[in-house]
Structure formats: structure tokens, C-alpha cells
Design an enzyme around this catalytic site. Structure first.
Site, PDB file in Angstrom:
ATOM      1  N   CYS A  34      46.053  51.031  45.861  1.00 28.22           N
ATOM      2  CA  CYS A  34      47.446  50.696  45.573  1.00 28.22           C
ATOM      3  C   CYS A  34      48.314  51.955  45.601  1.00 28.22           C
ATOM      4  O   CYS A  34      48.513  52.545  46.653  1.00 28.22           O
ATOM      5  CB  CYS A  34      47.526  49.941  44.239  1.00 28.22           C
ATOM      6  SG  CYS A  34      49.078  49.064  44.042  1.00 28.22           S
ATOM      7  N   HIS A  44      43.130  45.466  44.566  1.00 32.18           N
ATOM      8  CA  HIS A  44      42.445  46.297  43.568  1.00 32.18           C
ATOM      9  C   HIS A  44      40.970  45.928  43.423  1.00 32.18           C
ATOM     10  O   HIS A  44      40.651  44.990  42.686  1.00 32.18           O
ATOM     11  CB  HIS A  44      43.122  46.117  42.210  1.00 32.18           C
ATOM     12  CG  HIS A  44      44.474  46.738  42.117  1.00 32.18           C
ATOM     13  ND1 HIS A  44      44.684  47.976  41.546  1.00 32.18           N
ATOM     14  CD2 HIS A  44      45.694  46.315  42.518  1.00 32.18           C
ATOM     15  CE1 HIS A  44      45.975  48.277  41.591  1.00 32.18           C
ATOM     16  NE2 HIS A  44      46.611  47.281  42.181  1.00 32.18           N
ATOM     17  N   GLU A  56      38.777  47.565  41.728  1.00 31.45           N
ATOM     18  CA  GLU A  56      38.358  47.874  40.346  1.00 31.45           C
ATOM     19  C   GLU A  56      38.790  46.772  39.380  1.00 31.45           C
ATOM     20  O   GLU A  56      38.353  46.752  38.231  1.00 31.45           O
ATOM     21  CB  GLU A  56      38.919  49.235  39.905  1.00 31.45           C
ATOM     22  CG  GLU A  56      40.360  49.247  39.419  1.00 31.45           C
ATOM     23  CD  GLU A  56      41.401  49.062  40.516  1.00 31.45           C
ATOM     24  OE1 GLU A  56      41.012  48.936  41.696  1.00 31.45           O
ATOM     25  OE2 GLU A  56      42.610  49.013  40.198  1.00 31.45           O
TER      26      GLU A  56
END
Lengths: 272, 997
Positions: A105, A233, A235
Site C-alpha cells: 500500500c 494487504h 498482512e
């Protein structure tokens, strides 16, 4: 190898450093350090001491000059205390040494604006593409379906096919500098992940393609496959309860985003 | 000389801001425009040569792939356009883009700018469209800019010379004020004292002005003042301003502390303060009842409430309102609302890491087409501004916005309500001491950390203690800076773990006067050195420095031996930290400017000198007749209209624009179901990524019910919040509540002739809060009241409906047990759990039909809590596949939402709905479908769980009303036959259309 050491850069508006570090640990990194950009500027921390560099998401400097613009400016021009090189020279060595970099990002926005992606023909530090405002002109948080280019040299996406991850950005539309860059990205498979429709085909249709990104590109890598930037994302999906439909579907305990970090760990453990 | 750098998107690139602006001109102002192009302008006020300007323009300010720049000329060719509007900030207003551009310029050029040299941002909007002078003025003033914080220039495009562009204008703050201190004569007549209070925005009553005057008449006080070198018989302006802030309704909660004579049916009950009698008392009683199972750790004493989360961490929660600033500038007001409430958990105990935000808004309908009274903004503009303010405040701080709602009512035109909440995680032990404790020792340094002080936000505390009026001060409006705050919190968390400070608190309303004034109570006095306070610009008078509510600041007490290391890390992390005073045990609040003492107030007078109010309340229930319900001819049309009502419809437009997942702990998101668009009841969040323990956050509010009885409004708010939490799997015996009262002025006066009624409503709401929370075993751990939510101008008064937001935080031992509201599989059985009664008073159904009537839902709290425990048991045992709270719009809405969120059909027999003593046939279809009785859920289960589920819940409190189906039909029938058949796609479309901007 000895211990695999990862660094996660925080500070100035970075805000995904905790979950990024968590994903690194789950993926098997031996030693994960969250360090502020100010630790780099003071010279207390040097990238040279690590093998995996994480640039997490956030709003560095509020994205006030455009996403990650002020942050890129700092890497380009600010020196660590007592050093006669700007911080970005540490990045150059990191790449030259065959190590791995992931930007998610805002971290991806930083890498692209520093010219580390897609870096066609190895031309690092020359900006060849950018990430700009979503066509809808607004920030959105939504889960998207992604399809992996299995021919990509990207070490982070090896063995992956399809997955779902959340996008959470207002500036995620990839725009290449020109057609040559775009065709090189396609021919050399430097877009390892694309936004896909329900059938798994790359799409330009909103909201499956949430930002209008050219050629449905959601991620880029360099030709070595070791520098990787991704708007969704990974994660944010390391456990099944992160998934928006986990209460209605049978999902494995481990979230699909973790594979990206596992791939990096495997590559580094095999090569260092 | 100042220069202008203009940056534009290349002609072949999308100008998203331009397109969005054109759309809003068309949609919100109904003006025809072809298109809009924008340019970002940086006005650089520094001595730079041409090469340096080019380095900035081509470097940090321009993205070479998609943008072009121009220096000291127009970047856009004016010829294809009709108008140019350029919008920049007024002097002294926080300009985040300008601040970042200045920092980037210094980094790029490798040198530090001189003090006072700056970069300022503005935006150009080039408009192609046939607009009149008045039209374009409207675009500027009603859409693009707010005159309280921004300035704008309008030019016909033909009059802009592209070779020169617009002139460079630097919005510099004038340095008109010298740091002088006046003394103020209070030996005046009563009406003069009242006029002074009003003109100075002191918000002090006559009794309070007189109490201050009496203090200065006291011979002992006079002697002491004379010896200190202060004017002996009158306050300095610094003292009067400090007293006004400290004694404001905002800070002292005088109405909640007042003695009230409450009259009902001729009987008068004396209440020695609402706060001690009800709120504090309920928490004490609940904690006593819980005994060893009490999980409260710090309640009411700190900036936020603290409960135990597990052995290692505490959960910290606070909800604030920012109504008055949001009325004047919705964006800035809401932005400072969210970054402001962030500082509450951050300033609690030793300082909590911030984990999640909540947001609840009350607006007038966005499609408002009636006249707007002076100084008020159109509700759509308020909506968009507030939404964007919370977006920037939350997203840029990296704190997920996990739960919220929006309630619409015409009366929120007078003041919007903007509730912002933040939860945080506090280590149970910090350096061996309990994390929620803090102390100050005499000799500790008073340190201000974070942003600098300017004239912004002066009189915020007193301004919000009054109604919104013609001369409400514009300085109360300000813009937050989430990045400066993030830098500060990043740094302070490190300092916390190093043990470098003893005490931390927020700098909010009342500024340093309030934060250090409160801190000084810990050790009994302080000295403040105002000349040491870092300023944004010169020209502030001492009282302004002391009172300024400039954002992004915390106040700390630091033992002298830790100052060096604290300060050195602060500098390294680009955070400003300054010693602005010292704590003492003198018993006085002393303020200096240089060598000179300019204020000295005894701590006892400052904090306890305010005279107590004595108020009268009288309850006369409104006389409402039972209306005749029309027979429903077209159920499908009615159901769709109900789903599309503003208070029921999808809020996805807002939710999508908030990051609700950052920090990685998301378990139940605000939007759930097969297509991630169903309305979740509550948020479930794992704050510790290595653990499966989860926080549950939910809320309830129902201002409409106050039109019948504020008792029911309050009781239903609590019940709704608890239902929402229980629906996702929270343990009903491990919940904590936060009460936020937003009332219209309940003090009888010429301007408020119905004050006694409004105060009676407040009393009743408190009684309900007490009764419900005690029955449910929910301690209130923190709260806030905002008592002046009225608009008064030119004889027009608009008062908000009495509102209490109840927020609940709780715990789920294992996140994997959480339940969402969407139907899961065809063949699953649909249950209604909890009894339906004929309770349509102030319901959404009545509102849809334009009816009024008595009969707001009664909360049967003893029955409910027993039911919630059983439902929780069923959820824990994995018997429940979906569970949805039943509230606004009643059962029909909850059933439809359950079906379409799951992308599945549903067949429902309304005659199977459990109604307790009233058998179902005595309720009409409409009553069964739309009654808003409390204590109910729609639950789906696997058919094989039927026996065990019914046994767990108890058959008298549930009804198996139907089945989930694999088709897409939503069917309602009763024992007389089918009366509604419609596809879930049609229902969902109706639910989504209303706010689909």
C-alpha cells in the site's frame, strides 16, 4: 544461513507496522525489528544488517503531497547522521546484495515513487510508473479477488494462484509512464497480481477492480522478482477470522496472505 | 518574495478531484457544469532562486508520470474554462499540506528555513459551465470553502493572464497583540456583569460572576494578592478566563451536579446531583454485586474508563462529542473530534496504545429542501464534511473505525451530533506499577508535547457551553493534524515504556489552563511560565496562550532527572517538547510571563468555588392518542419503503471510506455476509494478534423515543447496545458501558420556557440508565454530557431531541466463536427470540406513515438479561449460525436483512412470532412486523440443532417462524395466507439506494 533478520520501517504516519511484523514472525523470520525512519536517520539502525525489508502501509506525511511523495523525497535527500550518502543508497545496496523488499500500500507507493518498481532493464531509482487517485476519487476499504501470474519471476508469489485480500487506499491506480513500460511489464510478467472478477479473470470493472488500475495491475515486481510492491494487504489476512466470510465458509486456519511472506522467507533461507 | 508553484494532472490523466467536484456541484447545488479541472498550488514564502524553485516543483511537489507544474504562471490554460475559484486557508488555520510541503522543501534543499518562512497550500478549481456570478459564489461558499477557516478568489477565466497566473498571497498572521495583561473591574451592576460574560464568551451566570467578585472582595485574598504583586481587588484577564474555562458546563458538568427538585404527579423528589445519584451509584452497585468478579479498574477518575482485558492488558475506552465545532465547520470539527478523543485513552493511566475508533452521527436529512436558518449549513454538507473529517482523522492515524451508525431527524439541523469513540490497550504493568495509575510529585516538570500553540480553538469549552448563536466565536473552529499527533504518540509510547514520565493527560478543552490546572490537583499547586510555550506565530496575549485549544498536544509531569533523555529522544523523532512549568504544593495555580506573575488562583477556589445550581424539573407525560392503523394494501411496497428509510437504509457509502481493518485484528467487520454488504450488529476485534481473545464494541441510541418518554429512550439505548454485543457473541456478564448525553438546554429561562420539562426528561433518562444497568450488571466506566445542543437566532430556536448514546465494550474469550447476522444455508431454521408486543410508539413505522402515538417499547430488563445469558450459552455451544439484533423498523426489517445479507431466500410465518401473554392473533400483521419491542433477535440455526437450541433458550421465549431457502424469495405469511412475496435482490436494492452517493 544464520539468523534471518527482517526490518519493518515505521514512523511519520506508517501504521501497519505491527501486523506486518506479526506476519513476518508467523512466516518464520527469526528476528523482526520494527524501526522508525528516525532510527535510520540517526544512524542507529542500518538496512545493511537485515535481509528482508518491509515497507508497511500507512499515510506517510499524511500523503499531503500525493501518496508517499514527501517520504520518497526524504529517502532520496536526507542523510543518516554522519553518513555521506542519502538513505536511498542503503536501499541500493540492499537490492545489489540480492535481498528482498516488500512494500504494501503506502509502502508500495513509496517504492514506485523511488523508482524501485518496476525498474525495467535494472534502471533502479528512475520512476517508470506511479500510483495515483482511484478513478472514483475516494478511499475505500473492500476485499478483492486477485489472480496471480504464475509466470512472474516474483519470489513472493511463487506457487500461488488466486486469493482474496483487502484494499484500503485512495491512491491505488497504477499508471505506467508510457506504452513501452506497460508492454515490458506484461512481457516480462512484472505484474504478479491482478484484480479479478468472480471467474478469476483480470478486470477493469468497478468494484472488482477497485481503482481503475491499468491492465488490472494490483502489484509489481522488478525483474529479479525480489522487489515487490502490492496495493492489497497480505498482512491483513494471516488468520481465517480476518476474512469477511469466515463465518459462512470453510477456510484453513492460516490466512492466504501469509504465503507471500513464507515465500520470501523460503527464498532468503535458501539463498543466504 | 513569495512564489507560486502550480501542479496539475496531465491532460490525458484522470483528475479525480475535478470530476468529484463537478459531480457535487451538479448533485448538491443542482447547477449545470460541464467539467472541472483542479490544480494544487504551493505558495512558497522563502528566499529561493530559480533552480531551487525548480528542484521543489519537479521533486517533492510533482509526480512526473502524471503531473505537470508551472512556476509563477498558470499551469492550466484558462481559455477552455469559464471560471476560476481558488481556495486557501485564512491566516493561522492549520494547513497540513503546507506544513508537509515546507518540511519536504527543507529536506530537498538540505537547509532549514528561517522562523516565519513558510509554504501554504491552496486549490484551484477551473470550471467549464454556464454559471452566473451568484452561482459561482454559491459554489465557492456552499461547497468548496468555509469562510470561517478559508479564503477564496473568484475570477472569470478570461481575466486570468496565463503568463502570470494569480498573484502570490501569503496568509500571515498579523502581530497586532502585545503580550499585555489587563485587570478587570467586577464592581459592576448585575446587567453589566451578565453583558460582560456574554461579550467575552465566558458563559458564566450572574451567580458565578458574583462568586468571582466575592473572592476578590475577601480581605485575606486581597492581602495575599498584594504581597504577590497582583491587582489586589480584581482579577487579571488571565484569571477571569481561567475561571470561566474551569467552571464551564463543558468542564464542570454543572447540570449533572445540580440539586434537582423533580416533580411528578404532585410528588417532589429531591435529587442531590444526577451524576452521583444515578451514574456513579449504579457503577458502585454493579461492582458490589459482581464482588470478586468485578473487572473495573479505573472509572470516572481519568480521561477514559479502564477495565481488565486479561492478566497482561487493560481495555481503555472513551466516547466524546464534538457537536458545536462540527456545526460551524463539519470537516474540521469532526476531524478534531476524532483526533481529540484519541488523546483520551492515550492520556489515561500511563497511556494506552490506540486500537479502534467508533463514530455515531446524528444529522438532519441530507435531502433537506426547506430554508436553512442563518449560520447553519445544509445537512448534506454537514454529512459530507463530518464523514470526511472522521475518515481523515481515523485513517491517517492508523486506527480502524470499527463501529458506528447515523441517525436522522429534522431537529439535528440545529446542531448535528458527532460522537467519536476510541478504545485502547494499556499494559497492566508499566515499569512494575499498575498501568492505570499515575501520580505527580512536587518538583516534577510540567511539559507540553506535540503541536504548537496558536489562536485556534480559543473559547472552545465556553462556546460549547452555550447555544449556537449569531456571535459564536469562529476561533473555536480548527483543523486537526493526524500526522503530528501520530509522531507524538509513536514517541510517547517509547517514553512510557522507558518510565520517563509520571503522569500524562490530554490537552483538550481549556488548553493548558485545564490540563495543568487538573494535574496540579494531584500535588496541590503549580507554576506555569507562559513565555516558554512555543507558539505558531507571535501576537498572542498571555490568556490566549493559556486557553488555546490548539490540537495535538499532551501535558506530562516529568521528574527532572528524566528530562534530558526524554527531550533528546523527542528531538530525534521530530517531536517538540517544552518545559512550561513546574508542579508545587503551594496550594495555588500561579502563572508567570517572564519574571512577572500574571495570575494566582487558590486551587480550592479554582476547582471547588463554582456555586452549585439548584434546578426544578416537572414531568408531565405528553398526551398522545392511540392512532388508527391503516390496512396495508401493498406489503412489498411498504417493506421496500421501510428498508429505504434514512434510519434503516445501508450506510455502506460511509463505512467503505473508513479503514476498518488496519492493525490486523478484524474479526467481525461493519459489513458482513455473502457479498460483504450486510449490516453487522457489533464489531469484534482482536487487539493482541498473538491471542484469540477479542474485544466486542457496540452501541445503541434511539432519540425518537424521547418524544414519548426519555425513560424509554435511555432504557432502549442500553438494551440495544447490549443486544448488539450479545448478538455477535459477547459475554453479557462481561460488559462495560459508556453514557453520552446530548441534551437540549434543560435550564428554565426566558430562552428555554420548557426547561422544567426537558430537565424532567433528563432525570427520567438517568433513572432508566440506573435501573437498566443495575439489572444487566453493566458498570458505566466513563461518559460525557453535552447540554446545550440548541440553535437560537432571530427568534428561531431548534433543539435536538434528547439523546443518550450508550456504547458497550465487552469480551469474547475466543474470536472463533463470533457470529454474524447473515443467513448461512438453505434449510436453516429461522427463530425469533424474545417477545414481541404492540409497541409502535415513535417507531420507524409510525414515522413512515406520519403517525404519532404512545407505547414506546418497554425494556423488561430482568427477563431480558436472563434471555441474553441463555442466548450466549447457545452461541458458545456453537448452536447459532446467524444472529441479528431486532431494532429500528422491527422484525420485518431484521428478517429481510438476515436474508439478503446471506444472499438467500426466507419463508416466515408471522403467526409463529412469540408474543408471551398476548397471543399472536391479538397483534395485527403490522404490529408483528414493525413493532420495535426491546430484547429480541432473529436467529438461524441448523435443523439438527433444533431440540438443543430450544431447550437452551426455553420454549416460551422463542418461536420457530420459518426457514431459509435456496431461492431468492422473501415470503411473509400467517395462518390466513401469504401476504408478501418479493425477491431479496429487490429488497436489498431498496435498502441500498437511499444513501448510494
Amino acid at each position: 544461513m544464520a539468523k534471518l533478520r527482517a526490518i519493518v520501517i515505521s514512523g511519520n504516519g506508517v501504521n501497519c507496522e505491527m501486523e506486518m511484523a506479526h506476519a513476518n514472525r508467523l512466516a518464520g523470520v527469526d528476528d523482526v525489528r520494527i524501526a522508525s525512519i528516525y532510527d535510520l536517520l540517526s544512524g542507529d539502525v542500518r538496512l545493511d544488517d537485515y535481509q528482508l525489508l518491509n515497507m508497511p502501509g500507512g499515510f506517510q506525511d499524511g500523503d499531503d503531497l500525493g501518496s508517499s511523495k514527501a517520504a520518497a523525497n526524504r529517502y532520496q535527500h536526507a542523510h543518516a547522521q554522519g553518513a555521506d550518502e542519502p538513505i536511498q543508497d542503503q536501499l541500493r545496496r540492499f537490492i545489489d546484495d540480492g535481498k528482498c523488499i516488500i512494500g504494501v500500500c503506502n509502502g508500495f507507493q513509496l517504492l514506485i515513487k523511488l523508482g524501485l518498481l518496476p525498474a525495467i532493464d535494472g534502471k533502479y531509482f528512475q520512476q517508470q510508473a506511479t500510483l495515483t487517485f482511484n478513478d472514483r476519487g475516494r478511499f475505500e476499504d473492500r476485499w478483492v479477488r486477485l489472480v496471480v501470474d504464475e509466470q512472474s519471476p516474483c519470489v513472493f508469489t511463487k506457487g500461488m494462484h488466486q486469493l482474496e485480500l483487502p484494499v484500503r487506499h485512495g491512491e491505488g491506480k497504477i499508471v505506467p509512464a508510457d506504452d513501452q513500460v506497460l508492454s515490458a511489464v506484461k512481457e516480462r510478467h512484472l505484474a504478479p497480481i491482478r484484480y479479478a472478477d468472480a471467474e478469476g479473470n483480470p478486470t477493469q470493472d468497478y468494484p472488482a477492480n477497485p481503482n481503475g488500475s491499468i491492465d488490472a495491475i494490483a502489484a509489481l515486481c522488478d525483474e529479479s522478482g525480489r522487489v515487490f510492491g502490492v496495493m492489497p494487504h497480505p498482512e491483513a489476512f494471516v488468520h481465517r477470522t480476518n476474512h469477511p466470510r469466515w463465518t459462512r465458509e470453510e477456510l484453513p486456519e492460516e490466512g492466504a496472505g501469509l504465503a507471500i511472506f513464507r515465500n520470501a522467507v523460503k527464498y532468503l533461507k535458501d539463498n543466504f | 518574495m513569495a512564489h507560486r508553484i502550480e501542479v496539475v494532472f496531465q491532460p490525458n490523466q484522470v483528475d479525480a478531484l475535478g470530476e468529484k467536484t463537478a459531480g457535487r456541484i451538479r448533485h448538491d447545488l443542482h447547477l449545470a457544469v460541464d467539467h472541472v479541472r483542479t490544480a494544487q498550488v504551493y505558495t512558497v514564502d522563502a528566499d529561493l532562486n530559480a533552480d531551487e524553485l525548480r528542484d521543489l516543483a519537479s521533486g517533492p511537489y510533482t509526480d512526473p508520470i502524471i503531473q505537470d507544474y508551472a512556476i509563477d504562471k498558470s499551469a492550466i490554460d484558462p481559455s477552455p474554462f469559464d471560471w476560476l475559484i481558488e481556495v486557501g486557508f485564512l491566516p493561522g488555520v492549520t494547513d497540513n499540506v503546507g506544513r508537509t510541503a515546507r518540511e519536504a522543501a527543507q529536506v530537498r534543499l538540505g537547509r532549514t528555513f528561517d522562523e516565519g518562512r513558510s509554504v501554504h497550500s491552496s486549490i484551484q478549481y477551473w470550471i467549464k459551465g454556464d454559471l452566473s456570478d451568484e452561482d459561482v459564489e454559491r459554489v465557492a461558499s456552499e461547497l468548496l470553502a468555509n469562510k470561517l477557516i478559508q479564503r477564496w478568489t473568484i475570477r472569470p477565466a478570461s481575466q486570468v493572464d496565463p503568463a502570470v497566473g494569480l498573484p502570490a498571497v501569503v496568509p500571515k498572521v498579523g502581530t497586532q497583540d502585545e503580550p499585555v495583561v489587563d485587570s478587570i473591574n467586577l464592581e459592576l451592576k448585575n446587567d453589566e456583569l451578565i453583558a460582560m460574560s456574554r461579550e467575552m464568551t465566558l458563559a458564566l451566570s450572574l451567580a458565578e460572576m458574583k462568586a468571582i467578585r466575592n473572592h476578590y472582595r475577601d480581605k485575606k485574598v486581597q492581602l495575599k494578592r498584594a504581597s504577590k504583586g497582583l491587582p489586589f481587588d480584581r482579577p487579571s484577564d488571565v484569571e477571569l478566563e481561567v475561571l470561566a474555562q474551569t467552571w464551564s458546563e463543558h468542564c464542570k458538568h454543572k447540570i449533572f451536579a445540580a440539586k434537582i427538585a423533580y416533580e411528578y404527579e404532585g410528588i417532589v423528589e429531591t435529587i442531590e446531583g444526577l451524576f452521583p445519584t444515578y451514574i456513579k451509584a449504579l457503577t458502585a452497585k454493579v461492582r458490589k454485586n459482581k464482588g470478586r468478579k468485578d473487572y473495573c479498574q479505573s472509572v470516572f477518575t481519568d480521561n477514559a474508563g479502564v477495565i481488565k482485558f486479561n492478566d497482561d492488558f487493560s481495555l481503555v475506552m472513551k466516547v466524546e462529542t464534538h457537536n458545536s465545532p462540527s456545526a460551524l465547520d463539519p470537516y474540521g470539527g469532526a476531524l478534531t473530534g476524532i483526533v481529540g478523543v484519541n488523546r483520551d485513552p492515550f492520556g489515561t493511566g500511563q497511556g494506552a496504545k490506540l486500537c479502534f475508533n467508533t463514530d455515531v452521527f446524528c444529522f438532519a436529512p441530507p435531502d433537506w429542501d426547506k430554508p436553512i436558518p442563518p449560520r447553519l449549513l445544509h445537512p448534506k454538507r454537514v454529512f459530507d464534511g463530518v464523514r470526511e473529517g472522521v475518515e481523515h482523522g481515523g485513517n491517517k492515524s492508523g486506527i480502524p473505525t470499527v463501529n458506528g451508525s447515523i441517525v436522522f431527524d429534522d431537529r439535528f439541523l440545529g446542531k448535528p451530533l458527532v460522537f467519536c469513540g476510541t478504545g485502547g490497550l494499556l499494559p497492566a504493568k508499566v515499569n512494575g506499577k499498575s498501568g492505570w495509575d499515575k501520580t505527580i510529585k512536587p518538583g516534577d516538570m510540567a511539559v507540553m508535547v506535540g503541536g504548537r500553540v496558536g489562536a485556534d480553538g480559543i473559547h472552545g469549552a465556553t462556546f460549547s457551553s452555550e447555544e449556537l448563536r449569531e456571535d459564536s466565536p469562529a476561533t473555536a473552529v480548527q483543523i486537526g493534524d493526524p500526522i503530528t499527533q501520530k509522531r507524538m504518540t509513536d514517541f510517547l509510547l517509547i517514553a512510557r515504556d522507558k518510565g520517563w514520565y509520571r503522569f500524562i493527560t490530554d490537552n483538550g478543552a481549556g488548553g493548558l489552563a485545564s490540563s495543568i490546572g487538573e494535574m496540579a490537583r494531584e500535588c496541590g499547586g503549580c507554576e506555569i511560565y507562559l513565555d516558554k510555550v512555543p507558539l505558531k506565530y507571535h501576537g498572542l496575549r498571555p490568556w490566549m496562550i493559556l486557553l488555546s485549544e490548539s490540537q495535538e498536544r499532551m501535558s506530562l509531569a516529568i521528574p527532572p532527572e528524566h528530562w534530558e533523555e526524554f527531550h533528546s529522544l523527542a528531538k530525534r523523532m521530530d517531536v517538540e517538547a517544552t518545559v512550561v512549568g513546574k508542579f508545587a504544593e503551594t496550594g495555588d495555580f500561579d502563572v508567570f510571563f517572564g519574571e512577572k506573575i500574571i495570575a494566582s488562583l487558590p486551587m480550592t477556589f479554582l476547582h471547588d468555588g463554582v456555586p452549585a445550581m439548584s434546578l426544578h424539573a416537572k414531568w408531565e407525560p405528553p398526551q398522545l392518542a392511540e392512532p388508527t392503523l391503516p390496512a396495508t394494501s401493498d406489503w412489498t411496497a411498504l417493506l421496500k419503503r421501510m428498508l429505504g428509510r434514512l434510519n434503516i437504509c445501508s450506510k455502506e457509502y460511509v463505512v467503505r471510506q473508513y479503514d476498518h481493518e488496519v492493525q490486523g485484528g478484524s474479526v467481525v467487520k461493519p459489513l458482513v455476509g455473502a457479498h460483504h454488504d450486510g449490516p453487522s450488529d457489533a464489531a469484534v476485534w482482536r487487539p493482541i494478534l498473538t491471542s484469540m481473545e477479542a474485544v466486542v464494541v457496540s452501541h445503541g441510541l434511539c432519540p425518537r423515543y424521547s418524544d414519548v418518554d426519555a425513560y424509554d429512550m435511555s432504557a432502549n439505548s442500553v438494551d440495544e447496545a447490549v443486544r448488539n454485543a450479545v448478538a455477535v457473541g459477547a459475554d453479557p456478564d462481561y460488559l462495560a458501558g459508556l453514557d453520552n448525553f446530548c441534551w437540549c438546554d434543560p435550564v428554565q429561562s426566558e430562552n428555554t420556557p420548557d426547561g422544567e420539562y426537558k430537565l424532567a426528561q433528563l432525570v427520567r433518562a438517568n433513572k432508566a440508565l440506573f435501573n437498566t444497568c443495575v439489572a444487566y450488571g453493566i458498570p458505566c466506566i466513563s461518559g460525557k454530557d453535552s447540554m446545550k445542543n440548541d440553535y437560537l437566532m432571530e427568534g428561531v430556536k431548534i433543539s435536538v431531541p434528547p439523546t443518550m448514546l450508550f456504547t458497550v465494550v465487552g469480551k469474547l474469550e475466543d474470536a472463533r466463536k463470533a457470529v454474524t447476522m447473515d443467513a448461512k444455508s438453505p434449510g436453516d431454521l429461522v427463530y425469533v427470540v424474545g417477545l414481541t408486543r404492540a409497541e409502535l410508539g415513535a417507531s420507524e413505522y409510525y414515522a413512515e406513515l406520519g403517525l404519532e402515538g404512545p407505547g414506546t417499547p418497554e425494556v423488561h430488563y430482568d427477563d431480558n438479561i436472563e434471555l441474553y445469558r441463555k442466548l450466549h450459552e447457545a452461541i458458545k455451544n456453537g448452536l447459532v449460525r446467524s444472529c441479528h439484533d431486532c431494532s429500528d423498523g422491527g422484525l420485518a426489517i431484521a428478517l429481510a436483512e438476515t436474508a439478503f445479507a446471506g444472499d438467500l431466500g426466507m419463508r416466515v410465518d408471522l403467526s409463529k412470532v412469540p408474543t408471551g401473554a398476548d397471543s399472536a392473533w391479538r397483534l395485527s400483521r403490522e404490529q408483528l412486523a414493525f413493532s420495535e419491542s426491546a430484547g429480541r433477535f432473529v436467529v438461524t440455526i441448523r435443523p439438527e440443532s433444533k431440540a438443543e437450541f430450544e431447550k437452551t433458550i426455553g420454549r416460551e421465549r422463542l418461536g420457530c417462524v420459518g426457514e431459509v431457502s435456496g431461492d431468492k424469495d422473501f415470503v411473509l405469511h400467517d395462518n390466513t395466507g401469504e401476504f408478501c412475496r418479493v425477491t431479496i435482490d429487490e429488497l436489498k436494492a431498496a435498502w441500498q439506494a437511499t444513501l448510494d452517493y
